[in-house]
Design an enzyme around this catalytic site. Structure first.
Site, mmCIF file in Angstrom:
data_model
loop_
_atom_site.group_PDB
_atom_site.id
_atom_site.type_symbol
_atom_site.label_atom_id
_atom_site.label_comp_id
_atom_site.label_asym_id
_atom_site.label_seq_id
_atom_site.Cartn_x
_atom_site.Cartn_y
_atom_site.Cartn_z
ATOM 1 N N ASP A 49 0.671 -1.183 -0.049
ATOM 2 C CA ASP A 49 0.019 -0.073 -0.041
ATOM 3 C C ASP A 49 1.053 1.290 -0.019
ATOM 4 O O ASP A 49 0.626 2.243 -0.635
ATOM 5 C CB ASP A 49 -0.781 -0.078 1.143
ATOM 6 C CG ASP A 49 -1.723 1.263 1.320
ATOM 7 O OD1 ASP A 49 -2.613 1.522 0.383
ATOM 8 O OD2 ASP A 49 -1.588 2.088 2.137
ATOM 9 N N GLU A 121 -1.806 -5.326 -3.663
ATOM 10 C CA GLU A 121 -0.827 -4.305 -3.063
ATOM 11 C C GLU A 121 0.227 -5.465 -2.311
ATOM 12 O O GLU A 121 1.407 -4.946 -2.262
ATOM 13 C CB GLU A 121 -1.549 -3.923 -1.689
ATOM 14 C CG GLU A 121 -2.405 -2.658 -2.152
ATOM 15 C CD GLU A 121 -3.245 -2.070 -1.316
ATOM 16 O OE1 GLU A 121 -3.750 -1.169 -1.323
ATOM 17 O OE2 GLU A 121 -3.466 -2.912 0.000
#
Length: 228
Positions: A49, A121
């Protein structure tokens, strides 16, 4: 560690060959499949992320050197939000290589937006750890592709867009009502209805209230667009 045939094909789809294949195996392993001898992808998701955010911030600054923070922020949010991440994951058929527990398999986990968004991610983090920042940056720019150049300047999340739709028609702000909750405490699933004063309503289900609210707002916006 050797990769399965499916994961080798997946390497081809993302354009990165892993020197440490165990990283890719971990990136595609959902928590429902974790065990004492098998790590899941949650820690990688946390890292990925942040890597994604840095790559996107750099890309947007380079694309429009004259843009203000107020112009860049909504573009950034549109590119890194879970819905966009899930779309990218679908583009590369990430769902087909995910390692899921039986309960997730039976509940359609390979198609779940939140699960796919988290997994892409984790893949980004795996590439970062395997090949460094330049490799991860190259991956993100390849996979997001034209989305970066075409992201709307006034990109907004669905809840904001729905609120502005209501305000423009002198309606009260939308209300979000939790209509159901299921699943164990450590993995709840929420069903939330987005409601307007004019009677329009749409519901959605997701693993978090925020995701369910966004999905409900998206569904209601689509309904309003169809009926106008």
């Amino acid at each position: 560690m050797k990769l399965s045939g499916e994961l080798k094909a997946f390497e081809g789809r993302i354009g990165h060959h892993f020197a440490a294949p165990e990283l890719l195996n971990r990136a595609v392993t959902h928590a429902s499949m974790s065990s004492a001898n098998r790590d899941d992808n949650q820690r990688l998701e946390f890292l990925g992320d942040r890597v994604l955010g840095l790559v996107m911030a750099e890309a947007l600054l380079a694309l429009d050197p004259g843009a203000t923070e107020g112009q860049l922020a909504p573009r950034f949010n549109a590119l890194v939000r879970k819905e966009t991440c899930a779309d990218v994951a679908r583009d590369i058929d990430l769902g087909t290589v995910l390692k899921l527990g039986r309960s997730e398999m039976l509940s359609g986990g390979r198609r779940k937006q939140a699960l796919l968004g988290d997994a892409i991610e984790a893949v980004i983090a795996a590439v970062y750890l395997d090949g460094g920042f330049d490799a991860a940056k190259g991956l993100v720019l390849r996979l997001w592709g034209g989305r970066i150049e075409t992201v709307e300047e006034d990109a907004r999340d669905a809840k904001t867009a729905l609120q502005e739709w209501a305000q423009a028609r002198k309606l009260a702000p939308p209300k979000y009502v939790t209509t159901a909750r299921s699943g164990p405490d450590h993995a709840p699933v929420f069903t939330i209805a987005a409601r307007l004063d004019n009677g329009a309503e749409a519901s959605a289900t997701a693993p978090s209230k925020r995701a369910a609210e966004q999905a409900a707002a998206t569904s209601l916006l689509a309904q309003l667009e169809k009926n106008k």
